[in-house]
Design an enzyme around this catalytic site. Structure first.
Site, PDB file in Angstrom:
ATOM      1  N   CYS A  51       0.858  -1.186   0.000  1.00  0.00           N
ATOM      2  CA  CYS A  51       0.000   0.000   0.000  1.00  0.00           C
ATOM      3  C   CYS A  51       0.890   1.231   0.000  1.00  0.00           C
ATOM      4  O   CYS A  51       1.903   1.247   0.695  1.00  0.00           O
ATOM      5  CB  CYS A  51      -0.859   0.046   1.271  1.00  0.00           C
ATOM      6  SG  CYS A  51      -2.011  -1.314   1.420  1.00  0.00           S
ATOM      7  N   GLU A  52       0.503   2.244  -0.771  1.00  0.00           N
ATOM      8  CA  GLU A  52       1.268   3.492  -0.765  1.00  0.00           C
ATOM      9  C   GLU A  52       1.106   4.200   0.572  1.00  0.00           C
ATOM     10  O   GLU A  52       2.015   4.831   1.066  1.00  0.00           O
ATOM     11  CB  GLU A  52       0.808   4.412  -1.898  1.00  0.00           C
ATOM     12  CG  GLU A  52       1.335   3.972  -3.243  1.00  0.00           C
ATOM     13  CD  GLU A  52       0.929   4.908  -4.369  1.00  0.00           C
ATOM     14  OE1 GLU A  52       0.439   6.018  -4.105  1.00  0.00           O
ATOM     15  OE2 GLU A  52       1.108   4.507  -5.524  1.00  0.00           O
TER      16      GLU A  52
END
Length: 136
Positions: A51-52
């Site tokens: 996930c960013e």
């Protein structure tokens, strides 16, 4: 497939939303419903990779059904996470692995709003759930 009560509630509220503005507001509201994680639960071991944004996921199994808690530092992701968590509430491991995540977000009218990175992030969360449910 029968939806959990909260998922049914979310679906009907999103179906009544007139457009993206209203859906975005609903998304934030669902995100605010997430129970906060303790600092201890926001550990590296609970962090979802892929996930960013920062996302943490905590799982426990009760009577063969999974209960997940999650948190994120990003408001949109927190809302999407909340909607994912209510969708998987009480599922068994095998049901969890069969969940059609894009289908669920399309039902909510959010499918088009998922950028590739958000979509990848949510898939990373779902994969992490499946790993936890499989005991790996």
């Amino acid at each position: 497939m029968n939806l959990p009560v909260n998922a049914q509630e979310a679906l009907s509220s999103f179906e009544q939303a007139a457009g993206w503005e209203q859906r975005a507001r609903l998304l934030m509201q669902w995100g605010e419903r997430l129970a906060p994680l303790s600092e201890a639960e926001k550990s590296e071991a609970n962090r979802v990779h892929g996930c960013e944004s920062q996302v943490w996921l905590v799982a426990e199994q009760q009577d063969g059904q999974w209960r997940f808690k999650g948190a994120s530092d990003a408001r949109i992701i927190r809302g999407l996470l909340a909607l994912l968590l209510i969708r998987v509430e009480g599922l068994s491991s095998s049901e969890l692995q069969q969940l059609d995540l894009p289908g669920w977000f399309n039902q909510l009218g959010l499918g088009r709003q998922l950028s590739p990175s958000r979509s990848n992030g949510l898939n990373a969360v779902l994969q992490r759930m499946a790993q936890l449910a499989a005991g790996t």
